[in-house]
Design a protein around this motif. Structure first.
Motif, PDB file in Angstrom:
ATOM      1  N   ARG A 103      33.705  88.747  14.880  1.00 54.38           N
ATOM      2  CA  ARG A 103      32.378  88.264  15.285  1.00 54.38           C
ATOM      3  C   ARG A 103      31.282  88.883  14.414  1.00 54.38           C
ATOM      4  O   ARG A 103      30.315  88.211  14.061  1.00 54.38           O
ATOM      5  N   ASP A 104      31.434  90.154  14.090  1.00 52.20           N
ATOM      6  CA  ASP A 104      30.464  90.805  13.202  1.00 52.20           C
ATOM      7  C   ASP A 104      30.465  90.140  11.829  1.00 52.20           C
ATOM      8  O   ASP A 104      29.400  89.911  11.234  1.00 52.20           O
ATOM      9  N   ASP A 149      37.633  81.727  17.325  1.00 55.17           N
ATOM     10  CA  ASP A 149      38.123  80.854  18.399  1.00 55.17           C
ATOM     11  C   ASP A 149      39.592  81.117  18.702  1.00 55.17           C
ATOM     12  O   ASP A 149      40.011  81.127  19.869  1.00 55.17           O
ATOM     13  N   ALA A 150      40.376  81.326  17.644  1.00 52.57           N
ATOM     14  CA  ALA A 150      41.811  81.574  17.828  1.00 52.57           C
ATOM     15  C   ALA A 150      42.047  82.903  18.550  1.00 52.57           C
ATOM     16  O   ALA A 150      42.885  82.988  19.457  1.00 52.57           O
ATOM     17  N   ILE A 151      41.306  83.930  18.152  1.00 55.98           N
ATOM     18  CA  ILE A 151      41.461  85.234  18.799  1.00 55.98           C
ATOM     19  C   ILE A 151      40.975  85.164  20.245  1.00 55.98           C
ATOM     20  O   ILE A 151      41.592  85.742  21.152  1.00 55.98           O
ATOM     21  N   GLN A 152      39.876  84.449  20.472  1.00 52.39           N
ATOM     22  CA  GLN A 152      39.357  84.309  21.835  1.00 52.39           C
ATOM     23  C   GLN A 152      40.382  83.621  22.731  1.00 52.39           C
ATOM     24  O   GLN A 152      40.542  83.988  23.905  1.00 52.39           O
ATOM     25  N   ALA A 153      41.089  82.637  22.188  1.00 56.21           N
ATOM     26  CA  ALA A 153      42.132  81.958  22.965  1.00 56.21           C
ATOM     27  C   ALA A 153      43.237  82.949  23.344  1.00 56.21           C
ATOM     28  O   ALA A 153      43.763  82.916  24.471  1.00 56.21           O
ATOM     29  N   GLU A 166      47.423  95.117  24.586  1.00 55.40           N
ATOM     30  CA  GLU A 166      47.244  93.902  23.790  1.00 55.40           C
ATOM     31  C   GLU A 166      45.776  93.490  23.764  1.00 55.40           C
ATOM     32  O   GLU A 166      45.226  93.143  22.709  1.00 55.40           O
ATOM     33  N   LEU A 167      45.132  93.560  24.930  1.00 51.17           N
ATOM     34  CA  LEU A 167      43.708  93.198  25.017  1.00 51.17           C
ATOM     35  C   LEU A 167      42.837  94.154  24.216  1.00 51.17           C
ATOM     36  O   LEU A 167      41.873  93.728  23.577  1.00 51.17           O
ATOM     37  N   GLN A 168      43.177  95.415  24.246  1.00 48.40           N
ATOM     38  CA  GLN A 168      42.395  96.398  23.490  1.00 48.40           C
ATOM     39  C   GLN A 168      42.430  96.073  22.000  1.00 48.40           C
ATOM     40  O   GLN A 168      41.402  96.115  21.315  1.00 48.40           O
ATOM     41  N   THR A 169      43.614  95.732  21.506  1.00 44.30           N
ATOM     42  CA  THR A 169      43.755  95.370  20.094  1.00 44.30           C
ATOM     43  C   THR A 169      43.022  94.075  19.776  1.00 44.30           C
ATOM     44  O   THR A 169      42.296  93.975  18.778  1.00 44.30           O
ATOM     45  N   GLU A 179      40.537  92.626  21.429  1.00 43.19           N
ATOM     46  CA  GLU A 179      39.085  92.729  21.566  1.00 43.19           C
ATOM     47  C   GLU A 179      38.468  93.471  20.388  1.00 43.19           C
ATOM     48  O   GLU A 179      37.357  93.145  19.952  1.00 43.19           O
ATOM     49  N   ALA A 180      39.183  94.470  19.857  1.00 44.29           N
ATOM     50  CA  ALA A 180      38.685  95.161  18.664  1.00 44.29           C
ATOM     51  C   ALA A 180      38.653  94.198  17.484  1.00 44.29           C
ATOM     52  O   ALA A 180      37.684  94.173  16.710  1.00 44.29           O
TER      53      ALA A 180
END
Length: 247
Positions: free
Chosen positions: A48-49, A140-144, A36-39, A41-42
């Protein structure tokens, strides 16, 4: 090699603990939170880019707007000076008056064109600002979600590590009374045979390779002394005899 039957049976306890440690290590390595984190973070990197690109566009359009507004102001000031000269009556020559009037008209057109540029740039800047706001919210939503997944991963990892520590201590206590040479043989076979060094002989079948012993092999095991360490002819693992071996 010879070893007391009780020590051989104790190997099955060690084997069960080793299997549990292997399962815990596999579970730790394959936690669903890791995938889940791998997905996430990608996805976070991609967003972010995009955000950086949108922020760059917003910054560029701000500079472009400032430059366009400065150009408008310069034209406006020049037109105001020409109009002041015209209104003052200081220019009396018909030719000069015509030239001045023509310049004022040209400046008015130029000002209009530049003001159109300012409006166009402002629209692009507003669009860029909206894009920045949208992407900022998305990041922000993805970071959460990343933070939540990290917390769940850490909790799961801690639980696994705690259990592994308990199993490891239990293993240490279990092997303490097993003869060193028997334990060394077991560890060597376990490393070679996919983590299984000792297997129970159950109903004439080796529980390591799941193959039933043939009659010759069974007779050899029957003839072996109780303290003889026997091994499976098929997989080479230590065969531990119990009352359920079917001998």
């Amino acid at each position: 090699m010879n070893a007391a039957p009780a020590d051989q049976i104790r190997l099955l306890d060690v084997q069960a603990l080793d299997v549990r440690l292997t399962q815990l290590a596999h579970r730790r390595k394959n936690l669903p939170e890791l995938a889940e984190l791998q997905t996430l973070e990608a996805d976070l990197t991609q967003q972010r880019d995009l955000l950086v690109a949108a922020q760059t566009e917003e910054s560029d359009t701000l500079r472009e707007q400032t430059k366009a507004e400065q150009d408008v102001d310069q034209v406006r000031q020049r037109a105001a000076r020409d109009q002041q000269r015209l209104d003052s009556g200081a220019v009396t020559s018909p030719k000069d008056l015509e030239s001045l009037q023509h310049e004022i008209a040209s400046l008015a057109k130029r000002q209009g064109d530049l003001e159109d540029v300012v409006l166009e740039v402002m629209e692009r800047r507003e669009a860029a600002q909206e894009r920045v706001a949208e992407l900022t919210a998305r990041v922000d939503a993805i970071q959460a979600k990343v933070d939540d997944a990290v917390a769940r991963r850490d909790t799961a990892t801690d639980e696994i590590d705690t259990e592994a520590g308990t199993v490891t201590k239990e293993r240490e206590l279990t092997v303490a009374d097993i003869p060193a040479d028997l334990l060394k043989l077991y560890d060597r076979i376990r490393a070679k045979e996919g983590g299984i060094g000792a297997a129970r002989l159950y109903q004439r079948r080796c529980e390591g390779c799941r193959l039933e012993l043939n009659i010759t092999e069974l007779n050899d095991v029957r003839a072996a002394a109780a303290d003889t360490v026997v091994r499976c002819e098929s997989c080479g693992r230590i065969l531990v005899r119990t009352p359920d071996s079917g001998l």
